[in-house]
Design an enzyme around this catalytic site. Structure first.
Site, PDB file in Angstrom:
ATOM      1  N   ASN A 124       0.815  -1.210   0.000  1.00 47.04           N
ATOM      2  CA  ASN A 124       0.000   0.000   0.000  1.00 47.04           C
ATOM      3  C   ASN A 124       0.857   1.272   0.000  1.00 47.04           C
ATOM      4  O   ASN A 124       2.053   1.221  -0.265  1.00 47.04           O
ATOM      5  CB  ASN A 124      -1.014   0.003   1.134  1.00 47.04           C
ATOM      6  CG  ASN A 124      -2.362   0.577   0.679  1.00 47.04           C
ATOM      7  OD1 ASN A 124      -2.390   1.673   0.146  1.00 47.04           O
ATOM      8  ND2 ASN A 124      -3.428  -0.164   0.864  1.00 47.04           N
ATOM      9  N   HIS A 150       3.476  -0.028  -2.757  1.00 44.36           N
ATOM     10  CA  HIS A 150       3.887  -1.441  -2.842  1.00 44.36           C
ATOM     11  C   HIS A 150       5.400  -1.625  -2.936  1.00 44.36           C
ATOM     12  O   HIS A 150       5.886  -2.437  -3.728  1.00 44.36           O
ATOM     13  CB  HIS A 150       3.204  -2.119  -4.026  1.00 44.36           C
ATOM     14  CG  HIS A 150       1.712  -2.252  -3.896  1.00 44.36           C
ATOM     15  ND1 HIS A 150       1.059  -2.289  -2.684  1.00 44.36           N
ATOM     16  CD2 HIS A 150       0.733  -2.356  -4.850  1.00 44.36           C
ATOM     17  CE1 HIS A 150      -0.244  -2.429  -2.895  1.00 44.36           C
ATOM     18  NE2 HIS A 150      -0.467  -2.465  -4.192  1.00 44.36           N
ATOM     19  N   HIS A 224      -0.962 -10.229  -3.267  1.00 47.59           N
ATOM     20  CA  HIS A 224      -1.782  -9.411  -4.163  1.00 47.59           C
ATOM     21  C   HIS A 224      -2.500 -10.238  -5.228  1.00 47.59           C
ATOM     22  O   HIS A 224      -2.574  -9.839  -6.391  1.00 47.59           O
ATOM     23  CB  HIS A 224      -0.913  -8.329  -4.803  1.00 47.59           C
ATOM     24  CG  HIS A 224      -1.629  -7.052  -5.072  1.00 47.59           C
ATOM     25  ND1 HIS A 224      -2.547  -6.918  -6.080  1.00 47.59           N
ATOM     26  CD2 HIS A 224      -1.567  -5.853  -4.463  1.00 47.59           C
ATOM     27  CE1 HIS A 224      -3.005  -5.676  -6.084  1.00 47.59           C
ATOM     28  NE2 HIS A 224      -2.425  -4.998  -5.108  1.00 47.59           N
ATOM     29  N   SER A 225      -3.058 -11.381  -4.835  1.00 47.12           N
ATOM     30  CA  SER A 225      -3.839 -12.164  -5.808  1.00 47.12           C
ATOM     31  C   SER A 225      -5.138 -11.447  -6.138  1.00 47.12           C
ATOM     32  O   SER A 225      -5.771 -10.846  -5.270  1.00 47.12           O
ATOM     33  CB  SER A 225      -4.144 -13.556  -5.250  1.00 47.12           C
ATOM     34  OG  SER A 225      -2.987 -14.359  -5.312  1.00 47.12           O
ATOM     35  N   GLU A 362      -6.379  -7.744   0.358  1.00 45.12           N
ATOM     36  CA  GLU A 362      -4.998  -7.690   0.837  1.00 45.12           C
ATOM     37  C   GLU A 362      -4.984  -7.485   2.347  1.00 45.12           C
ATOM     38  O   GLU A 362      -5.336  -6.419   2.833  1.00 45.12           O
ATOM     39  CB  GLU A 362      -4.271  -6.538   0.146  1.00 45.12           C
ATOM     40  CG  GLU A 362      -4.333  -6.609  -1.360  1.00 45.12           C
ATOM     41  CD  GLU A 362      -4.195  -5.229  -1.995  1.00 45.12           C
ATOM     42  OE1 GLU A 362      -3.193  -4.545  -1.734  1.00 45.12           O
ATOM     43  OE2 GLU A 362      -5.106  -4.822  -2.727  1.00 45.12           O
TER      44      GLU A 362
HETATM   45  C1  BGC Z   1      -4.060  -0.608  -4.603  1.00 47.63           C
HETATM   46  C2  BGC Z   1      -4.606  -0.024  -5.880  1.00 47.63           C
HETATM   47  C3  BGC Z   1      -3.619  -0.299  -6.966  1.00 47.63           C
HETATM   48  C4  BGC Z   1      -3.428  -1.793  -7.065  1.00 47.63           C
HETATM   49  C5  BGC Z   1      -2.433  -2.173  -8.117  1.00 47.63           C
HETATM   50  C6  BGC Z   1      -3.906  -2.071  -4.803  1.00 47.63           C
HETATM   51  O1  BGC Z   1      -3.386  -2.649  -3.656  1.00 47.63           O
HETATM   52  O2  BGC Z   1      -4.885  -0.329  -3.513  1.00 47.63           O
HETATM   53  O3  BGC Z   1      -4.807   1.365  -5.749  1.00 47.63           O
HETATM   54  O4  BGC Z   1      -4.053   0.211  -8.188  1.00 47.63           O
HETATM   55  O5  BGC Z   1      -3.002  -2.285  -5.853  1.00 47.63           O
HETATM   56  O6  BGC Z   1      -1.313  -1.446  -7.993  1.00 47.63           O
END
Ligand code: BGC
Length: 398
Positions: A124, A150, A224-225, A362
């Site tokens: 995040n 991320h 992030h699945s 997530e």
């Molecule tokens: C975020 C989104 C983002 C996505 C891909 C998610 O965890 O909250 O805003 O677009 O990931 O990056």
């Protein structure tokens, strides 16, 4: 298959704790053994070769239940997860690609959806990519408008992890390890991370995270699945029915950074305390939905991490009968409804992944915690071990 009983949950939590022992055993095993040495339930294959010549292995995992999955060393990505519908018909229910090229292609990198990947060091956003710790200010990459997202330009999702397959009394799986150098992506301390994927005999995917550091540093690990319980590539997830065990959420500003408030979901489109189709209110006239372009928010499961996983969410598909339940020790859950998917990448079955064709749940600490004194802390100190457990369980209903 019904929702697990309390008894099986207690068993599950106990099993998760005992996974520590298996982890210690796995630690002494050689990395990336040859196929001949694979433990029961795990098959190794070559998924592809990185531009620098390194081979990326994949592992097909099955545990004698109804579900099987594949995970690769690049990004620790879950590339496939096959689960039966209410008639026993299996489909792959996670978005992704059949080959490494898919994850390396310019179109994919431009969209940057992080399909199936392990996320770190900080899942995040961190506002302006900046935080101050023990009197020192750290500047991280700003790879999402003005913010850090991320883990930065090359997060854990793009690293080659070292995999150690194993099998235990709970099931089979792979331990993924990665050591992030002091200063990587601007973060302090060398961070040693282990993520253990266990597919159990009863169709549960347990994900156990642990990390240690040499200097105080923020850490927020997640997976992030993107799920589509009707099968990847089959269209939108708006018909999926969602329940989230959260009475409040963290509203965001225009760049998706939490305002710091913890607001009740009552009377808002964020109230998923009762099963509700995702599409029912996603277009409601609501400033938070406009900012997120749909759901892209952290739900408050608890004000602190919990010692053992507690139920966090349930998604069902009326069409297929597939059910996904999530348990976690984490205090937060980012529900992302795939709002930025735009059809620009084509997945493993040859279908373009359109708007809202997958959803992510997530489990995590709250976004921007290093700058938010009211949120549970994400600072890991030297000498401490971060431990976090998340469980995804796949079943069906009539
Ligand atoms: C975020 C989104 C983002 C996505 C891909 C998610 O965890 O909250 O805003 O677009 O990931 O990056």
């Amino acid at each position: 298959m019904k929702q697990p009983s309390l008894r099986s949950l207690v068993f599950l939590s106990a099993g998760l704790l005992s996974l520590g022992a298996a982890q210690a055993m796995a630690a002494s095993a050689p990395a990336t053994p040859s196929s001949a040495a694979m433990p029961p339930g795990v098959e190794q294959f070559v998924f592809g070769t990185l531009p620098d010549g390194r081979t990326v292995h994949g592992y097909r995992i099955s545990s004698g239940g109804h579900v099987d999955m594949s995970v690769i060393e690049y990004g620790g990505i879950i590339t496939s997860l096959k689960a039966p519908d209410r008639h026993g018909e299996k489909a792959d229910i996670v978005l992704g690609f059949n080959s490494l090229e898919g994850y390396l292609s310019p179109a994919y990198k431009k969209l940057n959806p992080y399909f199936g990947a392990l996320i770190g060091r900080y899942g995040n956003r961190i506002a302006d990519g900046r935080f101050t710790l023990d009197g020192k200010t750290y500047q991280l990459a700003t790879n999402d408008g003005p913010n850090h997202l991320h883990g930065g330009d090359e997060g854990f999702n793009q690293k080659l992890w070292q995999a150690t397959p194993f099998s235990s009394s709970e099931g089979s799986g792979v331990v993924m390890r990665y050591t992030s150098a002091d200063g990587e992506e601007g973060y302090p301390g060398e961070l040693s991370v282990e993520v253990k994927y266990t597919l159990t005999h009863d169709d549960t995917l347990a994900i156990d995270y642990s990390a240690r550091t040499t200097k105080a540093t923020p850490v927020n690990l997640t997976q992030h699945s993107y799920f589509n319980l009707n099968g990847e590539g089959s269209g939108s997830i708006l018909d999926h029915v969602m329940t989230i065990d959260a009475a409040s959420y963290t509203p965001v500003n225009k760049t998706l950074i939490p305002t710091g408030e913890i607001e009740t979901v009552a009377g808002t489109p964020f109230d998923f305390t009762q099963p509700t189709p995702i599409g029912a209110r996603i277009e409601a006239d609501n400033e938070q939905l406009t900012r997120g372009k749909g759901y892209d928010h952290n739900f408050v499961l608890a004000r602190e991490p919990r010692p053992t996983p507690e139920h966090a969410a349930r998604v069902t598909s009326p069409q297929s009968g597939r059910v996904l339940d999530v348990w976690t020790t984490e205090p937060g859950l980012q529900f992302y409804s795939g709002n930025f998917l735009d059809g620009s990448v084509t997945g493993k079955s040859g279908h373009a992944y359109g708007h809202r064709s997958g959803l992510a749940l997530e489990t995590q600490h709250f976004p921007d915690s290093p700058n938010q004194s009211g949120f549970p802390s994400t600072i890991l100190q030297p000498g401490e071990t971060l431990e976090s457990h998340t469980v995804y369980r796949f079943s069906t209903e009539d």
